[in-house]
Write a protein that holds these residues in place. Structure first.
Motif, PDB file in Angstrom:
ATOM      1  N   GLY A 110       0.769  -1.236   0.000  1.00 28.72           N
ATOM      2  CA  GLY A 110       0.000   0.000   0.000  1.00 28.72           C
ATOM      3  C   GLY A 110       0.804   1.292   0.000  1.00 28.72           C
ATOM      4  N   ASP A 111       1.956   1.330   0.636  1.00 29.37           N
ATOM      5  CA  ASP A 111       2.749   2.561   0.710  1.00 29.37           C
ATOM      6  C   ASP A 111       3.507   2.727  -0.604  1.00 29.37           C
ATOM      7  OD1 ASP A 111       4.657   4.570   1.198  1.00 29.37           O
ATOM      8  OD2 ASP A 111       4.715   4.109   3.340  1.00 29.37           O
ATOM      9  N   THR A 112       2.971   3.540  -1.508  1.00 27.19           N
ATOM     10  CA  THR A 112       3.512   3.644  -2.864  1.00 27.19           C
ATOM     11  C   THR A 112       4.961   4.138  -2.893  1.00 27.19           C
ATOM     12  OG1 THR A 112       2.520   5.844  -3.066  1.00 27.19           O
ATOM     13  CG2 THR A 112       1.272   3.982  -3.943  1.00 27.19           C
ATOM     14  N   LEU A 113       5.283   5.109  -2.054  1.00 22.94           N
ATOM     15  CA  LEU A 113       6.648   5.636  -2.037  1.00 22.94           C
ATOM     16  C   LEU A 113       7.636   4.560  -1.586  1.00 22.94           C
ATOM     17  CD1 LEU A 113       8.654   7.944  -2.313  1.00 22.94           C
ATOM     18  CD2 LEU A 113       8.104   8.625   0.041  1.00 22.94           C
ATOM     19  N   LEU A 114       7.283   3.857  -0.513  1.00 24.13           N
ATOM     20  CA  LEU A 114       8.161   2.812   0.011  1.00 24.13           C
ATOM     21  C   LEU A 114       8.284   1.660  -0.982  1.00 24.13           C
ATOM     22  CD1 LEU A 114       9.822   2.400   2.550  1.00 24.13           C
ATOM     23  CD2 LEU A 114       7.905   1.131   3.548  1.00 24.13           C
ATOM     24  N   VAL A 115       7.192   1.347  -1.672  1.00 19.96           N
ATOM     25  CA  VAL A 115       7.209   0.267  -2.664  1.00 19.96           C
ATOM     26  C   VAL A 115       8.220   0.563  -3.769  1.00 19.96           C
ATOM     27  CG1 VAL A 115       5.879  -0.774  -4.550  1.00 19.96           C
ATOM     28  CG2 VAL A 115       4.885  -0.606  -2.262  1.00 19.96           C
ATOM     29  N   THR A 116       8.160   1.778  -4.318  1.00 18.31           N
ATOM     30  CA  THR A 116       9.053   2.127  -5.424  1.00 18.31           C
ATOM     31  C   THR A 116      10.513   2.157  -4.975  1.00 18.31           C
ATOM     32  OG1 THR A 116       8.678   4.486  -4.999  1.00 18.31           O
ATOM     33  CG2 THR A 116       7.314   3.438  -6.682  1.00 18.31           C
ATOM     34  N   VAL A 117      10.760   2.689  -3.778  1.00 16.14           N
ATOM     35  CA  VAL A 117      12.140   2.802  -3.288  1.00 16.14           C
ATOM     36  C   VAL A 117      12.724   1.425  -2.981  1.00 16.14           C
ATOM     37  CG1 VAL A 117      13.622   3.672  -1.436  1.00 16.14           C
ATOM     38  CG2 VAL A 117      11.839   5.139  -2.403  1.00 16.14           C
ATOM     39  N   VAL A 118      12.009   0.651  -2.142  1.00 15.13           N
ATOM     40  CA  VAL A 118      12.517  -0.664  -1.738  1.00 15.13           C
ATOM     41  C   VAL A 118      12.577  -1.609  -2.934  1.00 15.13           C
ATOM     42  CG1 VAL A 118      12.087  -2.692  -0.300  1.00 15.13           C
ATOM     43  CG2 VAL A 118      11.736  -0.395   0.632  1.00 15.13           C
ATOM     44  N   GLY A 119      11.516  -1.622  -3.740  1.00 17.75           N
ATOM     45  CA  GLY A 119      11.508  -2.490  -4.920  1.00 17.75           C
ATOM     46  C   GLY A 119      12.620  -2.136  -5.889  1.00 17.75           C
ATOM     47  N   GLY A 120      12.814  -0.843  -6.137  1.00 18.88           N
ATOM     48  CA  GLY A 120      13.875  -0.403  -7.042  1.00 18.88           C
ATOM     49  C   GLY A 120      15.256  -0.786  -6.537  1.00 18.88           C
ATOM     50  N   ILE A 121      15.471  -0.642  -5.236  1.00 17.92           N
ATOM     51  CA  ILE A 121      16.777  -0.995  -4.648  1.00 17.92           C
ATOM     52  C   ILE A 121      17.049  -2.489  -4.785  1.00 17.92           C
ATOM     53  CG2 ILE A 121      18.049  -1.185  -2.475  1.00 17.92           C
ATOM     54  CD1 ILE A 121      16.808   1.498  -1.644  1.00 17.92           C
ATOM     55  N   ILE A 122      16.034  -3.311  -4.484  1.00 16.59           N
ATOM     56  CA  ILE A 122      16.240  -4.764  -4.523  1.00 16.59           C
ATOM     57  C   ILE A 122      16.530  -5.245  -5.939  1.00 16.59           C
ATOM     58  CG2 ILE A 122      15.158  -7.015  -4.174  1.00 16.59           C
ATOM     59  CD1 ILE A 122      13.633  -5.797  -1.815  1.00 16.59           C
ATOM     60  N   ILE A 123      15.693  -4.857  -6.903  1.00 15.91           N
ATOM     61  CA  ILE A 123      15.921  -5.358  -8.261  1.00 15.91           C
ATOM     62  C   ILE A 123      17.170  -4.723  -8.875  1.00 15.91           C
ATOM     63  CG2 ILE A 123      13.471  -5.820  -8.614  1.00 15.91           C
ATOM     64  CD1 ILE A 123      13.346  -3.382 -10.441  1.00 15.91           C
ATOM     65  N   GLY A 124      17.478  -3.483  -8.501  1.00 19.56           N
ATOM     66  CA  GLY A 124      18.699  -2.843  -8.994  1.00 19.56           C
ATOM     67  C   GLY A 124      19.943  -3.563  -8.502  1.00 19.56           C
ATOM     68  N   PHE A 125      19.909  -3.978  -7.232  1.00 19.94           N
ATOM     69  CA  PHE A 125      21.048  -4.709  -6.679  1.00 19.94           C
ATOM     70  C   PHE A 125      21.218  -6.053  -7.384  1.00 19.94           C
ATOM     71  CE2 PHE A 125      23.009  -7.661  -3.665  1.00 19.94           C
ATOM     72  CZ  PHE A 125      24.171  -6.965  -3.348  1.00 19.94           C
ATOM     73  N   GLY A 126      20.109  -6.747  -7.612  1.00 17.21           N
ATOM     74  CA  GLY A 126      20.181  -8.047  -8.279  1.00 17.21           C
ATOM     75  C   GLY A 126      20.694  -7.933  -9.708  1.00 17.21           C
ATOM     76  N   MET A 127      20.163  -6.982 -10.473  1.00 16.25           N
ATOM     77  CA  MET A 127      20.602  -6.800 -11.857  1.00 16.25           C
ATOM     78  C   MET A 127      22.048  -6.329 -11.927  1.00 16.25           C
ATOM     79  SD  MET A 127      17.255  -5.135 -13.719  1.00 16.25           S
ATOM     80  CE  MET A 127      15.851  -6.153 -14.146  1.00 16.25           C
ATOM     81  N   GLY A 128      22.413  -5.434 -11.012  1.00 12.79           N
ATOM     82  CA  GLY A 128      23.788  -4.940 -10.986  1.00 12.79           C
ATOM     83  C   GLY A 128      24.780  -6.044 -10.667  1.00 12.79           C
ATOM     84  N   LEU A 129      24.410  -6.938  -9.755  1.00 11.34           N
ATOM     85  CA  LEU A 129      25.273  -8.059  -9.391  1.00 11.34           C
ATOM     86  C   LEU A 129      25.497  -8.970 -10.595  1.00 11.34           C
ATOM     87  CD1 LEU A 129      26.735  -9.376  -6.968  1.00 11.34           C
ATOM     88  CD2 LEU A 129      24.656 -10.725  -6.575  1.00 11.34           C
ATOM     89  N   ALA A 130      24.442  -9.195 -11.369  1.00 12.36           N
ATOM     90  CA  ALA A 130      24.574 -10.035 -12.563  1.00 12.36           C
ATOM     91  C   ALA A 130      25.462  -9.352 -13.609  1.00 12.36           C
ATOM     92  CB  ALA A 130      23.198 -10.333 -13.148  1.00 12.36           C
ATOM     93  N   LEU A 131      25.224  -8.068 -13.860  1.00 13.38           N
ATOM     94  CA  LEU A 131      26.026  -7.332 -14.838  1.00 13.38           C
ATOM     95  C   LEU A 131      27.490  -7.265 -14.430  1.00 13.38           C
ATOM     96  CD1 LEU A 131      23.676  -4.364 -15.799  1.00 13.38           C
ATOM     97  CD2 LEU A 131      24.579  -6.099 -17.354  1.00 13.38           C
ATOM     98  N   ARG A 132      27.730  -7.081 -13.167  1.00  9.87           N
ATOM     99  CA  ARG A 132      29.107  -6.991 -12.666  1.00  9.87           C
ATOM    100  C   ARG A 132      29.883  -8.280 -12.924  1.00  9.87           C
ATOM    101  NH1 ARG A 132      31.717  -3.752  -8.797  1.00  9.87           N
ATOM    102  NH2 ARG A 132      33.497  -4.769  -7.825  1.00  9.87           N
ATOM    103  N   ASN A 133      29.166  -9.394 -13.000  1.00 10.93           N
ATOM    104  CA  ASN A 133      29.818 -10.685 -13.186  1.00 10.93           C
ATOM    105  C   ASN A 133      29.637 -11.251 -14.591  1.00 10.93           C
ATOM    106  OD1 ASN A 133      30.943 -11.665 -10.407  1.00 10.93           O
ATOM    107  ND2 ASN A 133      29.002 -10.644  -9.963  1.00 10.93           N
ATOM    108  N   GLY A 134      29.298 -10.381 -15.531  1.00  5.53           N
ATOM    109  CA  GLY A 134      29.345 -10.775 -16.934  1.00  5.53           C
ATOM    110  C   GLY A 134      28.065 -11.256 -17.556  1.00  5.53           C
ATOM    111  N   GLY A 135      26.927 -11.108 -16.867  1.00  2.59           N
ATOM    112  CA  GLY A 135      25.657 -11.539 -17.439  1.00  2.59           C
ATOM    113  C   GLY A 135      24.616 -10.449 -17.329  1.00  2.59           C
ATOM    114  N   ALA A 136      23.547 -10.568 -18.099  1.00  5.11           N
ATOM    115  CA  ALA A 136      22.451  -9.603 -18.049  1.00  5.11           C
ATOM    116  C   ALA A 136      21.152 -10.342 -17.763  1.00  5.11           C
ATOM    117  CB  ALA A 136      22.337  -8.835 -19.365  1.00  5.11           C
TER     118      ALA A 136
END
Length: 289
Positions: A110-136
């Motif tokens: 329900g908390d739209t601001l918290l959803v966008t911030v927390v969700g963005g951080i989590i998926i950004g960290f996951g995608m960044g970790l993959a890119l850092r190690n040679g995959g997308a």
């Protein structure tokens, strides 16, 4: 270092990279299933299109796997076999994880601001970790890298442009508010990717001092399709003269470049610089297949 020891070290290095790419896919899936999707917020890129399709009853994991196939092939042809393999591993991890986590409890509701911030951080960290190690984990990056070589625009500009159309599609399912929140979450994710992967867009310059300059340049050309230049340099203390190698690559090739250097000369001196823009000259990737 003996040949056998070097081979074992390279195998361990490749295994650790693959494992980190898999972990990146799992983290991204958790951010989608536990934060964004339950709150009618999407991601960008191919994953965003897959989320839209899943709202019509199609399995999200299957859509992620199928829609990314042409982009993985594109990555194989334009970036290399190693990148394509790690991307397949990452995308498979993301697809399977979203299926397994479909019933995972929502951690924010329900908390739209918290959803966008927390969700963005989590998926950004996951995608960044993959890119850092040679995959997308998403094919939109591969398409943007290819188009940036054909059009007078940077990679980040093209990623933003392509995602504008995706968020328009998202708005037809999640509404205008959902599309805006999705865009905000994607923007936050892109910034986290930049921090984790050290460079969402742009190129990298490698300055390499090695005892095997000719072999290094030849291997870079054969495996990455990139040219390199020599610069004669002299040590300030030893007065020894040597060839310093300079090579400019795109961000998705950084992991492969490090692997080449590590394989040829683990003791090589390497300096890496961020390059915001490259124009002119011969900075055109050659076909390595």
């Amino acid at each position: 270092m003996s040949t056998i020891t070097k081979k074992k070290s390279n195998k361990l290095f490749k295994f650790s990279r693959a494992l980190l790419v898999i972990i990146g896919g799992i983290i991204t899936a958790y951010g989608l299933e536990a934060v964004l999707i339950p709150n009618s917020v999407s991601d960008g890129g191919v994953t965003g299109l897959s989320i839209v399709g899943s709202q019509f009853g199609l399995p999200l994991g299957l859509l992620i796997a199928v829609l990314n196939i042409p982009f993985v092939f594109l990555g194989y042809k334009q970036i290399g076999k190693s990148f394509a393999i790690y991307s397949v591993i990452g995308i498979a991890s993301l697809a399977v994880s979203t299926s397994l986590m479909h019933q995972v409890p929502t951690i924010i509701d329900g908390d739209t601001l918290l959803v966008t911030v927390v969700g963005g951080i989590i998926i950004g960290f996951g995608m960044g970790l993959a890119l850092r190690n040679g995959g997308a984990l998403d094919g939109i990056d591969m398409l943007a890298v290819l188009l940036s070589r054909k059009l007078p625009f940077g990679t980040s500009d093209l990623i933003l442009f392509l995602n504008m159309f995706i968020f328009i599609v998202v708005s037809t399912v999640f509404g205008l508010q959902g599309a805006i929140l999705s865009a905000i979450a994607y923007y936050i994710a892109s910034k986290v990717i930049h921090i984790v992967e050290e460079g969402l867009s742009g190129s990298k310059t490698f300055n390499i001092i090695t005892d095997h300059p000719e072999l290094m340049v030849e291997t870079i050309r054969d495996r990455l399709g990139r040219g390199a230049t020599y610069k004669l340099a002299q040590g300030g203390y030893t007065q020894e003269q040597f060839k310093e190698i300079t090579c400019v690559i795109n961000r998705l090739e950084e992991s492969k470049m490090k692997e080449i250097i590590r394989e040829i000369d683990p003791r090589a001196f390497v300096a890496i610089y961020d390059v915001s823009e490259v124009k002119g000259g011969n900075f055109q990737k050659k076909n390595i297949h």
